[in-house]
Design an enzyme around this catalytic site. Structure first.
Site, PDB file in Angstrom:
ATOM      1  N   CYS A 107       3.504  10.281  38.697  1.00 10.55           N
ATOM      2  CA  CYS A 107       2.332   9.399  38.727  1.00 10.55           C
ATOM      3  C   CYS A 107       2.293   8.672  40.062  1.00 10.55           C
ATOM      4  O   CYS A 107       3.237   7.970  40.407  1.00 10.55           O
ATOM      5  CB  CYS A 107       2.432   8.397  37.575  1.00 10.55           C
ATOM      6  N   CYS A 111      -4.873   5.409  40.595  1.00 18.02           N
ATOM      7  CA  CYS A 111      -6.139   5.755  39.936  1.00 18.02           C
ATOM      8  C   CYS A 111      -6.676   4.638  39.056  1.00 18.02           C
ATOM      9  O   CYS A 111      -7.879   4.574  38.806  1.00 18.02           O
ATOM     10  CB  CYS A 111      -5.963   6.999  39.070  1.00 18.02           C
ATOM     11  N   THR A 198       0.690   0.080  35.675  1.00 15.37           N
ATOM     12  CA  THR A 198       1.010   1.172  36.592  1.00 15.37           C
ATOM     13  C   THR A 198       0.904   0.710  38.045  1.00 15.37           C
ATOM     14  O   THR A 198      -0.162   0.267  38.471  1.00 15.37           O
ATOM     15  CB  THR A 198       0.045   2.343  36.332  1.00 15.37           C
ATOM     16  N   GLU A 263       5.910   1.290  36.184  1.00 16.57           N
ATOM     17  CA  GLU A 263       5.180   0.449  35.231  1.00 16.57           C
ATOM     18  C   GLU A 263       5.896  -0.894  35.198  1.00 16.57           C
ATOM     19  O   GLU A 263       7.121  -0.947  35.268  1.00 16.57           O
ATOM     20  CB  GLU A 263       5.212   1.045  33.816  1.00 16.57           C
ATOM     21  N   HIS A 298     -11.005   6.945  33.273  1.00 17.75           N
ATOM     22  CA  HIS A 298      -9.546   7.074  33.344  1.00 17.75           C
ATOM     23  C   HIS A 298      -9.026   8.244  32.504  1.00 17.75           C
ATOM     24  O   HIS A 298      -8.040   8.876  32.875  1.00 17.75           O
ATOM     25  CB  HIS A 298      -8.897   5.760  32.920  1.00 17.75           C
ATOM     26  N   TYR A 302      -6.774  11.867  34.097  1.00 20.58           N
ATOM     27  CA  TYR A 302      -5.509  12.500  33.712  1.00 20.58           C
ATOM     28  C   TYR A 302      -5.437  13.982  34.068  1.00 20.58           C
ATOM     29  O   TYR A 302      -4.473  14.655  33.718  1.00 20.58           O
ATOM     30  CB  TYR A 302      -5.200  12.217  32.235  1.00 20.58           C
ATOM     31  N   CYS A 304      -4.644  14.528  36.766  1.00 21.78           N
ATOM     32  CA  CYS A 304      -3.423  14.415  37.594  1.00 21.78           C
ATOM     33  C   CYS A 304      -2.295  15.226  36.978  1.00 21.78           C
ATOM     34  O   CYS A 304      -1.467  15.788  37.688  1.00 21.78           O
ATOM     35  CB  CYS A 304      -3.015  12.955  37.734  1.00 21.78           C
ATOM     36  N   GLU A 452       3.774   8.950  29.264  1.00 18.54           N
ATOM     37  CA  GLU A 452       2.552   8.369  29.816  1.00 18.54           C
ATOM     38  C   GLU A 452       1.345   9.240  29.483  1.00 18.54           C
ATOM     39  O   GLU A 452       0.243   8.744  29.248  1.00 18.54           O
ATOM     40  CB  GLU A 452       2.672   8.180  31.318  1.00 18.54           C
TER      41      GLU A 452
HETATM   42 FE1  SF4 Z   1      -0.794   7.955  37.301  1.00 20.50          FE
HETATM   43 FE2  SF4 Z   1      -2.300  10.025  36.521  1.00 20.50          FE
HETATM   44 FE3  SF4 Z   1      -2.854   7.521  35.704  1.00 20.50          FE
HETATM   45 FE4  SF4 Z   1      -3.268   8.328  38.246  1.00 20.50          FE
HETATM   46  S1  SF4 Z   1      -4.329   9.073  36.376  1.00 20.50           S
HETATM   47  S2  SF4 Z   1      -2.380   6.382  37.592  1.00 20.50           S
HETATM   48  S3  SF4 Z   1      -1.492   9.639  38.579  1.00 20.50           S
HETATM   49  S4  SF4 Z   1      -1.037   8.749  35.197  1.00 20.50           S
HETATM   50 FE    FE Z   2      -2.665   5.404  33.259  1.00 20.79          FE
END
Ligand code: SF4
Ligand code: FE
Length: 491
Positions: A107, A111, A198, A263, A298, A302, A304, A452
């Site tokens: 992570c 974001c 985060t 976190e 958001h 994810y 990501c 997460e």
């Molecule tokens: Fe982390 Fe993914 Fe959340 Fe971005 S979207 S803060 S990389 S978990």
């Molecule tokens: Fe998150």
């Protein structure tokens, strides 16, 4: 526009400049029972700072993904600070997130602020239109300043919540949700705590938002505001991660020594916020809508995890190669299964962006149903991918001796001999691939890749509630009745 607490009057351009900007801030950060003198130099914290720094260091190939022209100033700005003005902008966010997941394997934390500014942008517009307030121009001015300086914004939404059966006003302790405790002519003072924050310690500013629907007697909790992380009255308690202390011991056993997530529990003790940085103040009826818009951004962010999944698939394929069985049909099939699951995550996230729509404020919001489907996939598929990766890795993924044994003058050569797979591959490469799989599925970055994925941006049931609300079952029944020959007005 004041930027109190801003560590740098100049725009931050590189990861190195970003890391320098975090030095000397004297934050009240606690980890392992001690106040951390300088988080930047702490070996347990540093990998999370490196992951955030990656958001500044996109190479030339990534430039279109990493920057975009600001809708506020026309200047090119970091995409993490950009207000989206088209479906193409939303798609570019998702592609950038996948890319950074590939680069860091964890992570990269930036974001939440990005999704926060995009959701507050349209909410402040709507509140001003209904109430004649001036939150939206204030918010635009603040975002423009963040863009100019290229700062990191930590989005602070999740309250600690106390008794889950009660709302903010029903708690025995009123501080279990962040709220306004007093005010003067210059601004507000807020108290409470936000959990699972985060990248909070790696941020320059926090954007505080309510985390749920509120009622009329909860006006004090309906506060959106921005404050520097250096503001007096803030305490940060670092959330420790599985196997994090391996970062104190060496490099090989860590698995991914460069990067990790972060976190923290952030505690607010009468923290002052000038009205200039207050963007919602008592308009409780907008809290639920703000959360819904934020989660539309958001939950689609994810994607990501598709980038992190690319790393896991690569590690599993390497482990199979090093074991000498890359072409066995069941091995190939498991890698195909991992790829299918990973691309399904990506497909829903990118589709949510493509199917986005314009808000009255002029920015673009992802499709709510598809964003929630993306996140629901993320709560499940990484676990199955982790299982497949461990299957492909074999039992050594959990029984390898330590780096100290590997480096021992007598035991080390024995390990080199007996832990070798294919003869042309150095044993250490095999160990490193296995440690990376351990890191991502059981160790430090399993925090980001698994737990997460489950709980971030709302636990699985939260998406199912939205999916249920968004799916028009009556319209689907109409389709079915017509083809089945049932009269349209029949039961
Ligand atoms: Fe982390 Fe993914 Fe959340 Fe971005 S979207 S803060 S990389 S978990
Ligand atoms: Fe998150």
């Amino acid at each position: 526009m004041t930027t109190a607490g801003d560590p740098s009057p100049q725009s931050i351009r590189t990861g190195v400049e970003y890391i320098d900007s975090l030095r000397g801030r004297n934050l009240a950060v606690y980890l392992f029972g001690e106040r951390v003198a300088e988080p930047v130099d702490h070996p347990v914290i540093r990998p999370s700072i490196n992951a955030m720094a990656a958001t500044y260091d996109a190479g030339p190939d990534d430039l279109d993904l990493a920057t975009a022209p600001s809708n506020l100033t026309g200047e090119p700005v970091n995409r993490f600070l950009h207000v989206t003005t088209s479906a193409a902008d939303l798609v570019a966010q998702g592609k950038m997130q996948r890319r950074l997941g590939q680069v860091t394997g964890t992570c990269f934390q930036r974001c939440v602020g990005m999704d926060g500014i995009n959701s507050v942008f349209s909410i402040t517009f709507d509140v001003d239109a209904a109430h004649g307030t001036d939150f939206h121009p204030r918010f635009r001015a603040w975002v423009a300043e963040m863009q100019r300086l290229n700062l990191v914004i930590g989005g602070a939404m999740t309250d600690v919540k106390g008794d889950r059966g009660k709302g903010p006003a029903g708690q025995a302790d009123p501080d279990l949700f962040v709220r306004v405790v007093r005010r003067d002519e210059r601004g507000l003072f807020i108290s409470g705590a936000k959990a699972h924050q985060t990248g909070a310690i790696n941020s320059h500013w926090l954007l505080v938002m309510p985390g749920q629907r509120l009622t009329e007697n909860e006006r004090d909790y309906a506060v959106v505001c921005a404050l520097p992380v250096t503001a007096p009255g803030l305490t940060y308690v670092y959330g420790r991660q599985s196997c994090d202390s391996r970062s104190l011991e060496g490099d090989l056993d860590v698995g991914n020594a460069g990067f990790a997530g972060q976190e923290a529990l952030v505690i607010f003790d009468e923290v002052f916020v000038p009205y200039e940085h207050v963007f919602l103040d008592g308009e409780f009826e907008y809290a639920g809508e703000l959360v819904e818009r934020f989660t539309a951004y958001h939950r689609r962010s994810y994607v990501c995890k598709a980038g992190v999944g690319d790393v896991l698939i690569g590690a599993a394929a390497l482990a199979a190669d090093y074991n000498g069985v890359p072409n066995a049909s069941h091995i190939r099939d498991k890698l195909v299964e991992m790829a299918h699951l990973n691309e399904t995550i990506y497909a829903a996230g990118i589709a949510a962006s493509h199917e986005g729509h314009r808000t009255p404020a002029g920015n673009w919001e992802p499709d709510v149903l598809l964003a929630n489907v993306c996140k629901q996939n993320v709560t499940r598929f990484p676990y199955e991918m982790g299982r497949l990766a461990q299957d492909l890795a074999g039992g050594n993924v959990v029984t390898l001796p330590s780096e100290q044994d590997w480096r021992h003058p007598e035991v080390g050569p024995l390990l080199d001999k007996y832990l070798r797979g294919r003869v042309d591959v150095p044993t250490e490469h095999r160990l490193r691939a296995l440690r990376l799989i351990e890191n991502m599925t059981l160790g430090r970055n399993a925090v980001g890749y698994l737990a997460e994925s489950l709980h971030g941006a709302g636990s699985p049931q939260a998406q199912r509630v939205v999916i249920r609300r968004q799916v028009d079952l009556e319209a689907k029944k109409v389709l079915a009745r017509r083809l089945a020959g049932i009269p349209p007005d029949a039961a």
